[in-house]
Scaffold this motif. Structure first.
Motif, PDB file in Angstrom:
ATOM      1  N   GLY A  88     -13.047 -19.399  40.553  1.00 44.53           N
ATOM      2  CA  GLY A  88     -11.572 -20.066  40.103  1.00 44.53           C
ATOM      3  C   GLY A  88     -11.359 -20.401  38.724  1.00 44.53           C
ATOM      4  O   GLY A  88     -10.335 -20.659  38.476  1.00 44.53           O
ATOM      5  N   ASP A  89     -12.360 -20.486  37.999  1.00 40.28           N
ATOM      6  CA  ASP A  89     -12.158 -20.600  36.438  1.00 40.28           C
ATOM      7  C   ASP A  89     -11.680 -19.716  35.698  1.00 40.28           C
ATOM      8  O   ASP A  89     -12.028 -18.292  35.980  1.00 40.28           O
ATOM      9  N   GLY A  90     -11.035 -19.933  34.710  1.00 41.36           N
ATOM     10  CA  GLY A  90     -10.328 -18.894  33.581  1.00 41.36           C
ATOM     11  C   GLY A  90     -11.464 -18.244  33.044  1.00 41.36           C
ATOM     12  O   GLY A  90     -12.696 -18.972  32.546  1.00 41.36           O
ATOM     13  N   ILE A  91     -11.323 -17.178  32.610  1.00 35.64           N
ATOM     14  CA  ILE A  91     -12.202 -16.181  31.687  1.00 35.64           C
ATOM     15  C   ILE A  91     -11.553 -15.873  30.646  1.00 35.64           C
ATOM     16  O   ILE A  91     -10.477 -14.841  30.408  1.00 35.64           O
ATOM     17  N   ALA A  92     -12.063 -15.971  29.248  1.00 31.95           N
ATOM     18  CA  ALA A  92     -11.590 -15.513  27.929  1.00 31.95           C
ATOM     19  C   ALA A  92     -12.706 -14.701  27.374  1.00 31.95           C
ATOM     20  O   ALA A  92     -13.824 -14.810  27.527  1.00 31.95           O
ATOM     21  N   ARG A  93     -12.520 -13.780  26.800  1.00 26.61           N
ATOM     22  CA  ARG A  93     -13.227 -12.808  26.128  1.00 26.61           C
ATOM     23  C   ARG A  93     -13.154 -12.886  24.581  1.00 26.61           C
ATOM     24  O   ARG A  93     -11.862 -12.844  24.016  1.00 26.61           O
ATOM     25  N   VAL A  94     -14.107 -12.918  23.681  1.00 28.60           N
ATOM     26  CA  VAL A  94     -14.204 -13.287  22.260  1.00 28.60           C
ATOM     27  C   VAL A  94     -14.787 -11.887  21.658  1.00 28.60           C
ATOM     28  O   VAL A  94     -15.015 -10.929  22.155  1.00 28.60           O
ATOM     29  N   GLU A  95     -15.218 -11.796  20.572  1.00 26.61           N
ATOM     30  CA  GLU A  95     -16.201 -11.343  20.016  1.00 26.61           C
ATOM     31  C   GLU A  95     -17.174 -10.298  20.717  1.00 26.61           C
ATOM     32  O   GLU A  95     -17.952 -10.780  21.646  1.00 26.61           O
ATOM     33  N   ARG A  96     -17.246  -8.900  20.567  1.00 24.53           N
ATOM     34  CA  ARG A  96     -18.070  -8.127  21.601  1.00 24.53           C
ATOM     35  C   ARG A  96     -18.152  -8.193  22.832  1.00 24.53           C
ATOM     36  O   ARG A  96     -18.955  -8.049  23.747  1.00 24.53           O
ATOM     37  N   GLY A  97     -16.711  -8.682  23.428  1.00 24.91           N
ATOM     38  CA  GLY A  97     -16.541  -9.147  24.955  1.00 24.91           C
ATOM     39  C   GLY A  97     -17.387 -10.129  25.489  1.00 24.91           C
ATOM     40  O   GLY A  97     -17.434 -10.421  26.783  1.00 24.91           O
ATOM     41  N   TYR A  98     -17.859 -11.006  24.760  1.00 25.15           N
ATOM     42  CA  TYR A  98     -18.597 -12.289  25.060  1.00 25.15           C
ATOM     43  C   TYR A  98     -17.679 -13.255  25.893  1.00 25.15           C
ATOM     44  O   TYR A  98     -16.542 -13.395  25.444  1.00 25.15           O
ATOM     45  N   VAL A  99     -17.952 -13.620  26.934  1.00 21.27           N
ATOM     46  CA  VAL A  99     -17.050 -14.439  27.976  1.00 21.27           C
ATOM     47  C   VAL A  99     -17.501 -15.820  27.604  1.00 21.27           C
ATOM     48  O   VAL A  99     -18.431 -16.342  27.480  1.00 21.27           O
ATOM     49  N   ILE A 100     -16.252 -16.366  27.821  1.00 22.93           N
ATOM     50  CA  ILE A 100     -16.182 -17.968  27.671  1.00 22.93           C
ATOM     51  C   ILE A 100     -15.392 -18.332  29.041  1.00 22.93           C
ATOM     52  O   ILE A 100     -14.305 -17.990  29.071  1.00 22.93           O
ATOM     53  N   ILE A 101     -16.113 -19.195  29.926  1.00 17.12           N
ATOM     54  CA  ILE A 101     -15.535 -19.463  30.901  1.00 17.12           C
ATOM     55  C   ILE A 101     -14.801 -21.034  30.685  1.00 17.12           C
ATOM     56  O   ILE A 101     -15.359 -21.920  30.056  1.00 17.12           O
TER      57      ILE A 101
END
Length: 132
Positions: A88-101
């Motif tokens: 249920g946590d949000g997922i953002a993607r930054v450079e090279r598709g790296y995931v930040i929860i």
């Protein structure tokens, strides 16, 4: 050195001479991860590979062949939540598709976060400003 938030990928490459031009090859993995597209134009920055002094190096450095996470603990970022994870946590993607929860967010939220934890394949960020 200040690195732009617009950085799509970072890799080591040699510059080679080819006829009347010089060529820098982009590793296949950078295209396969979806960070860049063949046929598109990009800005390229060349940074000297001067060796760091011992006082600048850290014990936590990884081998240069392993891609480094594009974020660091304590870093502030503006991100857009693209997906929701299994818990249920949000997922953002930054450079090279790296995931930040990013806990407590929904798809489409644009938030300012502080990166609180960094792993080789994902990071965790805490919201410090909503709807930016």
């Amino acid at each position: 050195m200040e690195i732009s938030d617009k950085l799509l990928c970072l890799f080591n490459a040699d510059v080679r001479e080819e006829d009347d031009r010089y060529v820098v090859e982009v590793p296949k993995r950078e295209v396969e991860t979806g960070s860049i597209e063949p046929g598109e134009a990009y800005r390229v920055a060349l940074i000297s590979r001067a060796v760091e002094s011992d006082s600048e190096s850290t014990e936590t450095e990884r081998p240069s062949s392993e891609p480094q996470p594009p974020v660091e603990p304590g870093e502030l970022r503006y991100v857009e939540i693209e997906d929701i994870g299994k818990q249920g946590d949000g997922i953002a993607r930054v450079e090279r598709g790296y995931v930040i929860i990013v806990p407590g967010t929904d798809v489409g939220d644009r938030v300012k976060i502080e990166v609180s934890e960094v792993k080789s394949n994902f990071a965790v960020g805490e919201v410090i400003e909503e709807e930016v």
